[in-house]
Motif scaffolding. Structure first.
Motif, short mmCIF file in Angstrom:
data_model
loop_
_atom_site.label_atom_id
_atom_site.label_comp_id
_atom_site.label_asym_id
_atom_site.label_seq_id
_atom_site.Cartn_x
_atom_site.Cartn_y
_atom_site.Cartn_z
N SER A 48 0.68 -1.13 -0.12
CA SER A 48 0.09 -0.08 0.10
C SER A 48 0.78 1.20 -0.08
O SER A 48 0.30 2.50 -0.25
CB SER A 48 -1.08 0.01 1.12
OG SER A 48 -0.23 0.07 2.52
N PHE A 50 3.17 2.77 -2.04
CA PHE A 50 3.11 3.76 -3.05
C PHE A 50 2.02 4.35 -3.73
O PHE A 50 1.94 5.03 -4.63
CB PHE A 50 4.13 3.23 -4.06
CG PHE A 50 5.79 3.28 -3.54
CD1 PHE A 50 6.64 4.26 -3.49
CD2 PHE A 50 6.07 1.96 -3.08
CE1 PHE A 50 7.83 4.11 -3.09
CE2 PHE A 50 7.42 1.75 -2.75
CZ PHE A 50 8.24 2.93 -2.70
N GLY A 51 0.81 3.45 -3.62
CA GLY A 51 -0.39 4.00 -4.09
C GLY A 51 -0.49 3.32 -5.55
O GLY A 51 -1.59 3.52 -6.13
N ASN A 52 0.19 2.28 -6.00
CA ASN A 52 0.05 1.75 -7.22
C ASN A 52 -0.57 0.34 -7.04
O ASN A 52 -0.75 -0.30 -8.24
CB ASN A 52 1.50 1.65 -7.85
CG ASN A 52 2.43 0.82 -7.02
OD1 ASN A 52 2.64 1.12 -5.73
ND2 ASN A 52 3.18 0.09 -7.72
N PHE A 53 -0.71 -0.18 -5.89
CA PHE A 53 -1.42 -1.33 -5.58
C PHE A 53 -2.45 -1.28 -4.66
O PHE A 53 -2.20 -0.93 -3.44
CB PHE A 53 -0.39 -2.49 -5.06
CG PHE A 53 0.48 -3.19 -5.99
CD1 PHE A 53 0.07 -4.30 -6.72
CD2 PHE A 53 1.69 -2.58 -6.42
CE1 PHE A 53 0.83 -4.97 -7.70
CE2 PHE A 53 2.47 -3.02 -7.30
CZ PHE A 53 2.08 -4.33 -8.01
N ASN A 54 -3.85 -1.18 -5.12
CA ASN A 54 -4.83 -0.44 -4.28
C ASN A 54 -5.83 -1.82 -4.00
O ASN A 54 -5.97 -2.52 -5.21
CB ASN A 54 -5.41 0.67 -4.94
CG ASN A 54 -4.63 1.59 -4.90
OD1 ASN A 54 -3.92 2.25 -3.64
ND2 ASN A 54 -4.59 2.66 -5.82
N THR A 305 -3.34 -7.87 -10.60
CA THR A 305 -2.17 -7.81 -9.56
C THR A 305 -1.06 -8.75 -9.88
O THR A 305 0.18 -8.02 -9.66
CB THR A 305 -2.71 -8.08 -7.99
OG1 THR A 305 -3.85 -7.34 -7.78
CG2 THR A 305 -1.75 -8.10 -7.11
N LYS A 308 1.14 -7.08 -12.91
CA LYS A 308 2.12 -6.03 -12.45
C LYS A 308 3.19 -6.66 -11.64
O LYS A 308 4.23 -6.31 -11.84
CB LYS A 308 1.06 -5.03 -11.68
CG LYS A 308 0.20 -4.17 -12.48
CD LYS A 308 -0.76 -3.67 -11.42
CE LYS A 308 -0.16 -2.36 -10.54
NZ LYS A 308 -1.49 -1.63 -9.86
N THR A 384 6.58 -4.44 -5.49
CA THR A 384 5.30 -3.38 -5.22
C THR A 384 5.58 -2.00 -5.56
O THR A 384 5.14 -1.17 -5.24
CB THR A 384 4.60 -3.76 -3.94
OG1 THR A 384 5.42 -3.29 -2.72
CG2 THR A 384 4.21 -5.03 -3.92
N PRO A 386 6.37 1.53 -7.92
CA PRO A 386 6.08 1.72 -9.24
C PRO A 386 7.46 1.60 -10.27
O PRO A 386 8.53 1.74 -9.92
CB PRO A 386 5.91 3.28 -9.24
CG PRO A 386 5.35 3.35 -7.75
CD PRO A 386 6.32 2.22 -7.01
N ASP A 387 6.89 1.34 -11.47
CA ASP A 387 7.80 1.08 -12.45
C ASP A 387 8.96 1.95 -12.64
O ASP A 387 10.24 1.76 -12.87
CB ASP A 387 7.37 1.04 -13.96
CG ASP A 387 6.34 -0.55 -13.91
OD1 ASP A 387 6.32 -1.10 -12.80
OD2 ASP A 387 5.29 -0.23 -14.73
N ASP A 388 8.80 3.33 -12.60
CA ASP A 388 9.74 4.38 -12.72
C ASP A 388 10.57 4.41 -11.54
O ASP A 388 11.89 4.65 -11.82
CB ASP A 388 9.07 5.66 -13.02
CG ASP A 388 8.00 6.02 -11.89
OD1 ASP A 388 7.58 5.22 -11.29
OD2 ASP A 388 7.89 7.45 -11.68
#
Length: 419
Positions: A48, A50-54, A305, A308, A384, A386-388
């Motif tokens: 939870s 980074f906010g990219n898995f919600n 999920t 990703k 988990t 983000p890709d960047d």
């Protein structure tokens, strides 16, 4: 007569023997990041952050609807019956039926593990743990005075268990074998055949398996099996929960499922029930939402999920394979990758802890040293992120390794001597 001066009050042996290596490292890390670079934390397995898995909206709605009910009071200490029924239905297969009487709801999966170890362990007995393995296992055993014995996982065989080594650790005082699948920290996912081979060893020695299956079904490719559905003769005490697959670790609802075809765990079931009564049950609001959560969250959420996570794993693996000083192991599931440090190719770094400390101070990238999992010379990276951020972290790690490479430092030294 009262003392004239204050006397320090000693902590209990229970508290003194309680140590969580991950929390100790993270909470007391004194290394300062490079102030010129954004601090990238690739260390904690909380999806939870980074906010990219919600979590899916169906899960949020299920809890919101329960706010209008009367889930304000105590529930049975081992869980609401309708929640236990829903969990039993969710895990039932033709080969392994589960009833609500086999299910005990706990305050997260770590609490489930604590209860399982308490239910079978004692100061006169030992429990076998994986190496590398999640450090909380040893924390719980140490807190309880249970001897921890470790069996090796083989990185050259996708972290399969070295079964011969496992056998060498078993004796008449072994209370249980704890197995993690899929794995934290390894990111491994055992094949069905390997699981059957593990069960054969447990049956041979007559010991139950405590199965940490918090990452059950979080496998990137192929089938996902649980020990409970595969076992025919070995009693299985399986631990799971909402934390990882549903991406809500802070909700603290887990469960224990007892698979006991031959009624060998009757006393242990009683013990689990009593141990659930210590904290008088877990969160009733989330418990009440479990039937709706398990019934309404679509398969597409789970698939997305895993897609990703698999993409992140491939990104990390591809990037880090280009770094001569590193040897990443491609994960098959869960949320982690283990990376071996080629320490003989690093000029001034001798341990994984030293690698982590210098990487923080120079490049502001935080990885976990795998010595806290019992594996020296490795680091763990979470998927988990983000890709960047993962790409940025990989570039910084590559730069760091290049700057500390033995070859580069030797060439630099030679050039200076020739001036």
């Amino acid at each position: 007569m009262p003392h004239s001066t204050a006397t320090p009050i000693r902590m209990s042996p229970c508290a003194a023997n309680t140590l969580n290596p991950i929390r100790k490292l993270v909470d007391h890390l004194v290394i300062k990041p490079n102030p010129d670079k954004e601090f990238l934390r690739l260390s904690i397995g909380d999806p939870s952050i980074f906010g990219n898995f919600n979590p899916p909206p169906e899960l949020i709605n299920a809890v919101a609807e329960q706010l209008q009910t009367s889930c304000y009071g105590y529930a049975p200490a081992h869980g609401l019956v309708n929640a236990r029924e829903a969990i039993a239905d969710y895990y039932t297969t033709d080969a392994s039926p589960v009833t609500f009487n086999d299910v005990f709801i706990t305050s997260g999966c770590s609490d489930a593990l604590r209860i399982c170890i308490d239910a079978v362990g004692s100061s006169e007995r030992n429990i076998l743990l994986p190496c590398p393995g999640f450090s909380v296992y040893q924390t719980i055993c140490g807190n309880r005075g249970v001897e921890s014995r470790f069996y090796n996982l083989d990185p050259d065989k996708d972290w399969e268990i070295d079964l011969d080594h496992m056998r060498s650790q078993l004796d008449e005082n072994t209370a249980a074998i704890l197995v993690t699948n899929p794995s934290n920290p390894c990111g491994s996912a055992f094949t069905k055949q390997h699981m059957l081979d593990i069960l054969k060893v447990a049956e041979e020695y007559g010991v139950p398996i405590i199965a940490d299956e918090i990452y059950h079904k979080m496998v990137f490719n192929g089938e996902s099996h649980s020990f409970g559905e595969l076992s025919r003769n070995v009693p299985i005490i399986s631990c799971g929960g909402l934390a990882k697959r549903w991406l809500v670790p802070g909700w603290r609802v887990g469960w224990i499922i007892v698979h006991d075809r031959h009624q060998q765990l009757s006393e242990v079931r009683t013990g689990i029930t009593r141990l659930c009564q210590v904290i008088i049950g877990s969160n009733t609001l989330i418990q009440a939402a479990i039937p709706q959560i398990l019934a309404t969250v679509p398969q597409s959420f789970y698939s997305e999920t895993l897609t990703k996570l698999n993409f992140a794993a491939n990104l990390l693996y591809t990037e880090l394979c280009e770094v001569p000083e590193l040897k990443p192991c491609m994960p098959q599931g869960a949320m982690y990758m283990m990376v071996k440090l080629q320490l003989d190719e690093l000029f001034d770094i001798e341990t994984d802890m030293e690698f982590v400390e210098k990487l923080i101070s120079e490049q502001s990238v935080f990885l976990l040293p795998a010595n806290i999992f019992g594996m020296d010379g490795w680091v763990r990276i979470v998927l988990t992120v983000p890709d960047d951020i993962l790409r940025d972290a990989c570039n910084r790690i590559a730069t760091f390794c290049q700057e500390h490479s033995t070859k580069r430092c030797t060439e630099k030294k030679k050039a200076i001597e020739e001036l």
